[in-house]
Design a protein around this motif. Structure first.
Motif, short mmCIF file in Angstrom:
data_model
loop_
_atom_site.label_atom_id
_atom_site.label_comp_id
_atom_site.label_asym_id
_atom_site.label_seq_id
_atom_site.Cartn_x
_atom_site.Cartn_y
_atom_site.Cartn_z
N LEU A 141 95.45 41.74 -62.06
CA LEU A 141 96.53 42.67 -62.37
C LEU A 141 97.72 42.05 -63.10
O LEU A 141 98.44 42.75 -63.81
CB LEU A 141 97.02 43.35 -61.08
N ALA A 142 97.95 40.76 -62.90
CA ALA A 142 99.12 40.13 -63.51
C ALA A 142 98.92 39.96 -65.02
O ALA A 142 97.80 40.01 -65.52
CB ALA A 142 99.39 38.78 -62.85
N LYS A 143 100.03 39.76 -65.72
CA LYS A 143 99.98 39.61 -67.18
C LYS A 143 100.77 38.39 -67.60
O LYS A 143 101.59 37.86 -66.85
CB LYS A 143 100.53 40.87 -67.85
N GLY A 144 100.49 37.95 -68.83
CA GLY A 144 101.23 36.82 -69.38
C GLY A 144 100.34 35.64 -69.68
O GLY A 144 99.22 35.53 -69.16
N PRO A 145 100.81 34.73 -70.53
CA PRO A 145 99.99 33.58 -70.96
C PRO A 145 99.61 32.65 -69.81
O PRO A 145 98.52 32.07 -69.81
CB PRO A 145 100.88 32.86 -71.99
N ASP A 146 100.49 32.50 -68.83
CA ASP A 146 100.16 31.63 -67.70
C ASP A 146 98.99 32.19 -66.89
O ASP A 146 98.12 31.45 -66.43
CB ASP A 146 101.38 31.45 -66.78
N VAL A 147 98.98 33.51 -66.74
CA VAL A 147 97.89 34.15 -66.00
C VAL A 147 96.58 34.04 -66.79
O VAL A 147 95.51 33.80 -66.22
CB VAL A 147 98.22 35.62 -65.70
N GLU A 148 96.66 34.20 -68.11
CA GLU A 148 95.46 34.06 -68.94
C GLU A 148 94.87 32.66 -68.78
O GLU A 148 93.65 32.49 -68.71
CB GLU A 148 95.81 34.34 -70.40
N LYS A 149 95.75 31.68 -68.71
CA LYS A 149 95.28 30.30 -68.51
C LYS A 149 94.64 30.15 -67.14
O LYS A 149 93.61 29.48 -66.99
CB LYS A 149 96.46 29.34 -68.66
N GLN A 150 95.23 30.80 -66.12
CA GLN A 150 94.66 30.73 -64.77
C GLN A 150 93.28 31.37 -64.73
O GLN A 150 92.37 30.87 -64.07
CB GLN A 150 95.59 31.45 -63.77
N ARG A 151 93.14 32.50 -65.41
CA ARG A 151 91.83 33.17 -65.44
C ARG A 151 90.77 32.25 -66.04
O ARG A 151 89.67 32.13 -65.51
CB ARG A 151 91.92 34.47 -66.26
N TYR A 152 91.12 31.63 -67.15
CA TYR A 152 90.16 30.77 -67.85
C TYR A 152 89.80 29.55 -67.00
O TYR A 152 88.63 29.19 -66.86
CB TYR A 152 90.74 30.34 -69.20
N SER A 153 90.81 28.92 -66.43
CA SER A 153 90.55 27.70 -65.64
C SER A 153 89.78 28.03 -64.37
O SER A 153 88.93 27.24 -63.93
CB SER A 153 91.87 26.99 -65.30
N THR A 154 90.05 29.19 -63.76
CA THR A 154 89.31 29.59 -62.56
C THR A 154 87.85 29.85 -62.90
O THR A 154 86.94 29.46 -62.16
CB THR A 154 89.95 30.84 -61.92
N PHE A 155 87.63 30.51 -64.03
CA PHE A 155 86.26 30.73 -64.51
C PHE A 155 85.54 29.40 -64.69
O PHE A 155 84.42 29.21 -64.20
CB PHE A 155 86.31 31.50 -65.83
N LEU A 156 86.18 28.46 -65.36
CA LEU A 156 85.55 27.16 -65.61
C LEU A 156 85.28 26.41 -64.31
O LEU A 156 84.26 25.71 -64.18
CB LEU A 156 86.43 26.31 -66.53
N ALA A 157 86.17 26.58 -63.34
CA ALA A 157 86.01 25.86 -62.07
C ALA A 157 84.76 26.31 -61.32
O ALA A 157 84.19 25.54 -60.54
CB ALA A 157 87.25 26.06 -61.20
#
Length: 681
Positions: free
Chosen positions: A443-459
């Protein structure tokens, strides 16, 4: 599942119930009668996928671009006639269907074993009589239709009920499928996918009214008729004595018919003499050996009632014609906002398997084209389990006491008798600072959240340290490299030749049309490459699940097989790689692909080196795998004890030596990663 033998009975005994109709004419009549309502056909997609998949090659992992073009042609034929289509897919295996699901999986396992033995013996694909659906075909068909602009619905329960209800409620001109249950529901007309002639839009319509006339019963009798023949609620084993009684007293018994046909006629004759009332049904429940549950017949009849319908067999106060409504309080996820969003995305075919996990902590995966005699490659269910454990942890989050509920997995793999689900312990992904919660990821927005989504996926795939390199790639290539790196780490038998084949595939697929791929001819088929193709395709579904759980750092379209895979092309690259062909030949002489090839290879090797994984050269030449020795369990991939948790992810890989790095031409400097574009879809 339908009523066993009913579809064939209609074709053989009630030919007048099989009426050839022109869908264009029906659509035109609908427009005249309902000028404000466009003609719509609701499609039971699960009963159509076998008919839709017509590419010549089917064992190699799927001809996905060719299949996409076939689906587009199918849609266009109806669009040209002004007919809209709505596609329904099963979104869950209901508990009452589990035993039947297991039986089918066991049968499929035997079919796949025979298929692999044929390939090893003849080094080619068998005829269509041994046809097995390419792995994950129904899953990717759903996304293919959605990408083609079609309305696709993933159900919350068995699809046939929702299909029948939609057809009735939306005044559809018919249901397209191949399931005899549509003869039982009191809904719109039922059209045959098996008899469809797409070029003329002509097919067979099965008439309930004519069927009833031949049987000597009314439409009201049909739900009880289905129950007394055996269905998902009333098992056939309880009905043998009743059938015998009907057969011995029926005047319609015909020695020229088989036993099942005579049973259908005799049961119809029996109930035709019964008053249509609840008391008649109660009398039947008393004489049938229904065991402790005397409500089976009532529930069975009820299961065919659509919203707003009633039946004289069922008292009004017991009529349960509401569509399934999963209760929030019974779900594992107690956050109403997250639960509702997951449910909406599930219905709209936007996420993959997430709602099933959040609602009741259960997930299943059907058969894949895997060789149970290949002792070197674990089952895909076990290969991707560590990644799924991380996904479960993201979804279910730690509750009180810091523990997650176990997830029940019904996955087909060698050595699993499917006597019960595997109970899988979620494992937190290796992220510094912990895993973001679902409200943040979704639900959150912003570049930091986009980075979190990507890094969580990779993890989920233990690739969080490679984020910068992967983000520099075009999204489909990045997703493919995530999957390939994970496979190379998890499966120690994969070789440099396998890696070269996969990389040549992703790069050479660029720009190839469906027609070009259709024209590709293989001199022979390698069984190990068939197995690896299926493993990779199942890996793509794991990417879809991780992507859905992490708030979609990738577009789902970028993780689809038609973006990154073609079965015949992979076979060609695999065989050439193992025969020692040069990189130039693997890349079809395209010099512009050489640098991207080396860069991607260096990236995969760097990842493996960091995990102490040695990738060795193991060319197999033309020595196709023909072994029949039984697979031994590697302890790393053993089936978990039913009452215990699965151990967390860990690597048992060896060091990637400097000698291999030098032999692959890697310098000491950091390689420059460039975007590698795939053609638009």
């Amino acid at each position: 599942m339908g009523v066993r033998g009913l579809q064939g009975f209609v074709a053989r005994v009630c030919p007048d119930a099989c009426q050839t109709i022109d869908l264009r004419e029906m659509a035109e009549k609908h427009r005249v009668d309902h000028p404000d309502c466009p003609p719509v056909i609701v499609v039971d997609a699960m009963s159509c996928v076998r008919r839709w998949y017509t590419p010549e090659s089917w064992v190699c992992g799927g001809q996905w671009r060719e299949y996409l073009a076939i689906l587009e042609d199918f849609i266009n034929a109806f669009m040209a006639a002004g007919i809209e289509l709505v596609f329904y897919f099963d979104g869950v295996v209901e508990e009452k269907k589990r035993d039947e699901w297991i039986k089918r999986r066991m049968k499929n396992t035997e079919e796949i074993a025979r298929l692999f033995q044929f390939i090893k013996t003849h080094r080619k694909q068998p005829g269509r009589e041994m046809f097995v659906l390419p792995s994950a075909l129904p899953t990717f068909t759903r996304y293919a239709l959605k990408s083609l602009g079609q309305k696709t619905v993933c159900t919350l329960q068995e699809a046939d009920l929702e299909v029948a209800a939609y057809g009735l409620q939306h005044n559809c001109i018919g249901i397209l499928g191949q399931d005899s249950d549509y003869l039982i529901y009191d809904t719109c007309p039922y059209f045959s996918i098996e008899n469809l002639r797409l070029d003329r839009l002509v097919t067979v319509m099965y008439s309930r009214e004519v069927l009833c006339r031949v049987l000597g019963i009314s439409l009201t009798h049909l739900p009880l008729f289905a129950c007394l023949l055996g269905n998902d609620i009333v098992p056939e084993s309880m009905l043998e004595g009743f059938w015998h009684k009907c057969l011995t007293t029926s005047p319609h018994r015909n020695n020229s018919y088989n036993r099942r046909t005579n049973i259908l006629l005799s049961v119809a004759n029996y109930i035709s003499k019964m008053p249509c009332s609840y008391s008649s049904l109660k009398h039947l429940e008393e004489i049938l050996p229904l065991g402790s549950d005397k409500t089976l017949l009532c529930r069975g009849v009820n299961s065919y009632l659509l919203p707003g319908q009633q039946s004289p067999w069922v008292p009004p106060n017991e009529t349960n014609c509401q569509m399934l409504s999963l209760q929030q309080q019974s779900a594992l996820c107690q956050d109403k906002e997250i639960f509702q969003l997951a449910k909406e995305q599930h219905i709209q075919s936007e996420n993959y398997s997430i709602f099933n996990i959040l609602s009741h902590g259960e997930i299943e995966c059907s058969n894949s084209l895997e060789d149970d005699y290949d002792t070197e490659i674990p089952g895909q269910a076990l290969i991707y389990r560590p990644a799924r454990q991380h996904i479960y942890s993201i979804l279910l989050e730690s509750g009180k006491g810091g523990t997650c509920p176990l997830v029940k997995e019904w996955f087909v793999y060698f050595g699993n008798p499917l006597k019960g689900p595997d109970l899988i312990q979620p494992v937190q992904p290796p992220l510094t600072g912990g895993t973001p919660n679902l409200k943040t990821l979704w639900l959150a927005k912003g570049p930091d959240v986009e980075k979190q989504r990507y890094s969580t996926f990779l993890a989920c795939f233990h690739l969080q340290d490679e984020m910068e390199d992967l983000q520099a790639l075009e999204a489909p290539v990045a997703g493919f490299c995530c999957l390939l790196a994970y496979l190379m780490m998890e499966v120690s038998s994969l070789s440099l030749e396998d890696l070269n084949a996969f990389l040549a595939l992703i790069l050479c697929l660029k720009g190839k049309s469906a027609a070009q791929l259709t024209g590709l001819q293989l001199a022979q088929v390698d069984s190990r490459a068939v197995h690896l193709g299926a493993v990779l395709i199942r890996g793509l579904t794991t990417l879809l699940m991780a992507n859905s759980a992490c708030g979609f750092p990738f577009r789902m379209d970028d993780l689809m097989p038609w973006a990154v895979f073609d079965g015949k092309l992979f076979q060609e690259k695999y065989q050439k790689a193992h025969q020692g062909c040069s990189v130039e030949e693997l890349l079809e002489g395209n010099e512009s692909l050489y640098t991207p090839f080396q860069n991607l290879k260096s990236l995969i090797c760097k990842v493996c080196m960091a995990k102490n994984r040695t990738i060795q050269s193991r060319p197999r030449g033309n020595g196709f795998n023909t072994g029949r020795e039984q697979r031994d369990f590697n302890p790393r991939f053993q089936q978990p004890h039913r009452s215990h948790c699965v151990s967390p992810y860990h690597n048992q890989m060896r060091e990637f030596t400097q000698r291999h790095l030098q032999s692959q031409g890697r310098g000491s400097g950091h390689p420059h990663w460039r975007r590698h574009h795939l053609p638009p879809r």
